[in-house]
Design a protein around this motif. Structure first.
Motif, PDB file in Angstrom:
ATOM      1  N   ARG A 149      -6.114   4.112  -4.914  1.00 17.13           N
ATOM      2  CA  ARG A 149      -7.173   4.610  -4.229  1.00 17.13           C
ATOM      3  C   ARG A 149      -7.997   4.982  -5.060  1.00 17.13           C
ATOM      4  O   ARG A 149      -8.381   4.962  -5.498  1.00 17.13           O
ATOM      5  CB  ARG A 149      -7.058   5.809  -3.847  1.00 17.13           C
ATOM      6  CG  ARG A 149      -5.374   5.901  -3.055  1.00 17.13           C
ATOM      7  CD  ARG A 149      -5.804   5.432  -1.813  1.00 17.13           C
ATOM      8  NE  ARG A 149      -6.387   7.166  -1.147  1.00 17.13           N
ATOM      9  CZ  ARG A 149      -6.032   7.672  -0.535  1.00 17.13           C
ATOM     10  NH1 ARG A 149      -4.384   8.051  -0.311  1.00 17.13           N
ATOM     11  NH2 ARG A 149      -6.842   9.161   0.265  1.00 17.13           N
ATOM     12  N   TYR A 194       1.240  -0.835   0.020  1.00 18.41           N
ATOM     13  CA  TYR A 194      -0.026  -0.208   0.080  1.00 18.41           C
ATOM     14  C   TYR A 194       1.254   1.116  -0.067  1.00 18.41           C
ATOM     15  O   TYR A 194       1.213   1.467   1.091  1.00 18.41           O
ATOM     16  CB  TYR A 194      -1.154  -0.013   1.807  1.00 18.41           C
ATOM     17  CG  TYR A 194      -2.197  -0.924   1.723  1.00 18.41           C
ATOM     18  CD1 TYR A 194      -3.058  -0.589   0.956  1.00 18.41           C
ATOM     19  CD2 TYR A 194      -1.222  -1.714   1.424  1.00 18.41           C
ATOM     20  CE1 TYR A 194      -4.336  -1.748   0.858  1.00 18.41           C
ATOM     21  CE2 TYR A 194      -2.604  -3.689   2.030  1.00 18.41           C
ATOM     22  CZ  TYR A 194      -4.183  -3.290   1.417  1.00 18.41           C
ATOM     23  OH  TYR A 194      -4.645  -4.420   1.783  1.00 18.41           O
ATOM     24  N   THR A 233      -9.856   1.856  -0.135  1.00 16.17           N
ATOM     25  CA  THR A 233      -8.251   1.304  -0.770  1.00 16.17           C
ATOM     26  C   THR A 233      -7.205   0.136  -0.625  1.00 16.17           C
ATOM     27  O   THR A 233      -7.549  -0.770   0.171  1.00 16.17           O
ATOM     28  CB  THR A 233      -7.115   2.085   0.660  1.00 16.17           C
ATOM     29  OG1 THR A 233      -7.387   3.163   1.240  1.00 16.17           O
ATOM     30  CG2 THR A 233      -5.591   2.268   0.451  1.00 16.17           C
ATOM     31  N   SER A 243       0.263   4.201  -0.958  1.00 20.02           N
ATOM     32  CA  SER A 243      -1.025   4.887  -0.879  1.00 20.02           C
ATOM     33  C   SER A 243      -1.711   4.931   0.375  1.00 20.02           C
ATOM     34  O   SER A 243      -2.952   3.863  -0.508  1.00 20.02           O
ATOM     35  CB  SER A 243      -1.437   6.436  -1.909  1.00 20.02           C
ATOM     36  OG  SER A 243      -2.301   7.475  -1.701  1.00 20.02           O
ATOM     37  N   ILE A 244      -2.372   5.542   1.827  1.00 18.36           N
ATOM     38  CA  ILE A 244      -3.266   4.655   2.328  1.00 18.36           C
ATOM     39  C   ILE A 244      -4.039   6.317   2.792  1.00 18.36           C
ATOM     40  O   ILE A 244      -4.358   6.741   3.001  1.00 18.36           O
ATOM     41  CB  ILE A 244      -2.092   4.024   3.827  1.00 18.36           C
ATOM     42  CG1 ILE A 244      -1.089   3.343   3.343  1.00 18.36           C
ATOM     43  CG2 ILE A 244      -3.255   3.645   4.166  1.00 18.36           C
ATOM     44  CD1 ILE A 244       0.197   3.349   3.992  1.00 18.36           C
ATOM     45  N   GLY A 245      -5.677   5.187   2.261  1.00 15.73           N
ATOM     46  CA  GLY A 245      -6.236   6.479   2.956  1.00 15.73           C
ATOM     47  C   GLY A 245      -7.548   5.379   3.373  1.00 15.73           C
ATOM     48  O   GLY A 245      -7.264   4.671   4.757  1.00 15.73           O
ATOM     49  N   ARG A 272      -1.117   4.996  -6.898  1.00 21.09           N
ATOM     50  CA  ARG A 272      -2.196   6.229  -6.023  1.00 21.09           C
ATOM     51  C   ARG A 272      -3.399   5.350  -6.680  1.00 21.09           C
ATOM     52  O   ARG A 272      -4.499   5.476  -6.222  1.00 21.09           O
ATOM     53  CB  ARG A 272      -2.418   7.404  -6.146  1.00 21.09           C
ATOM     54  CG  ARG A 272      -1.638   8.474  -5.182  1.00 21.09           C
ATOM     55  CD  ARG A 272      -2.613  10.134  -5.709  1.00 21.09           C
ATOM     56  NE  ARG A 272      -3.309  10.168  -4.709  1.00 21.09           N
ATOM     57  CZ  ARG A 272      -4.031  10.142  -4.269  1.00 21.09           C
ATOM     58  NH1 ARG A 272      -3.549  10.735  -2.884  1.00 21.09           N
ATOM     59  NH2 ARG A 272      -5.563  10.713  -3.442  1.00 21.09           N
TER      60      ARG A 272
END
Length: 253
Positions: A228, A206, A215, A208-210, A225
């Motif tokens: 996402r 991961y 995610t 990019s982590i949201g 990204r």
């Protein structure tokens, strides 16, 4: 003191802010992130600036830089109540490690959730609306009283950020992007040099982590990204889309 208070600028507030941002971009065009941060925190917006951090994949780098300048700098963390448990733990670990003394966790307003997402499943039918009530509106409230804020965005993260400036104008404030020009390699080198712990999910794929529901893991060669809101025509949550994002649309900080 902010630059627009020292030089001749238009009477219109928005034009004045844009003139300030343009002047700052010229002044710091070749500057390193630490120099940009020192000037923003100590000289141009003393007492009126905060760092907005997601405590995500590489957030430790910017948090460390700010802590070295002034650990009492306000840090705003938007807790959507849909984050990975690992992100909450990572936040707590970094706060202790870096000695940050003013970290403010902002959650969605109860009335917004009751009205629009009482079951907590809005993300399944309308991710834009979910981002709006869980990220955009809470950040708006958290930034009340600030004249500027610091973001951790970088040009390499996505095509939509490729022309990112160091200083921008957004919603009547200056937004500072001190890492805009840095590469992924520079970020990693800084983290290694200062022995900063990575977000535990990075090693699991991961970058990019949201929020947890929206995610997914990213395959080798994909845009960082890409995980996402996978499968949707959506790359930003609205936080970084200025006024347009305040309506209903959909990015991490």
């Amino acid at each position: 003191m902010a630059l627009h208070r020292q030089i001749a600028v238009p009477d219109d507030p928005e034009l004045a802010l844009q003139s300030e941002a343009d002047a700052l971009n010229l002044l710091f065009e070749e500057a390193e992130p630490q120099e940009v941060l020192k000037a923003a925190i100590r000289d141009h917006f003393p007492g009126g600036i905060g760092l907005v951090s997601s405590f995500g994949a590489d957030s430790a780098v910017l948090l460390h830089m700010v802590a070295q300048i002034d650990p009492s700098t306000p840090v705003v963390f938007v807790d959507t109540s849909k984050l990975f448990p690992a992100t909450i733990q990572y936040r707590d670990d970094l706060v202790e490690l870096l000695g940050l003394t003013d970290v403010r966790s902002q959650k969605p307003a109860r009335e917004d959730l009751d009205a629009q997402d009482p079951a907590g499943m809005l993300w399944m039918s309308d991710t834009d609306a979910c981002c709006h009530i869980r990220k955009v509106l809470p950040l708006e409230r958290a930034l009340t009283g600030f004249e500027a804020w610091i973001s951790g965005r970088k040009r390499f993260q996505s095509a939509s950020r490729a022309s990112l400036e160091l200083f921008e104008v957004e919603d009547g404030r200056i937004k500072v992007n001190p890492l805009a020009h840095w590469s992924a390699e520079q970020i990693l080198d800084y983290a290694r040099k200062h022995k900063l712990p990575p977000h535990p999910l990075v090693a699991q794929g991961y970058p990019s982590i949201g929020c947890l529901p929206c995610t997914s893991k990213v395959a080798a060669g994909e845009d960082p990204r890409a995980g996402r809101w996978r499968g949707q025509d959506k790359t930003e949550c609205g936080i970084h889309l200025a006024t347009h994002g305040r309506e209903i649309d959909g990015s991490g900080i």
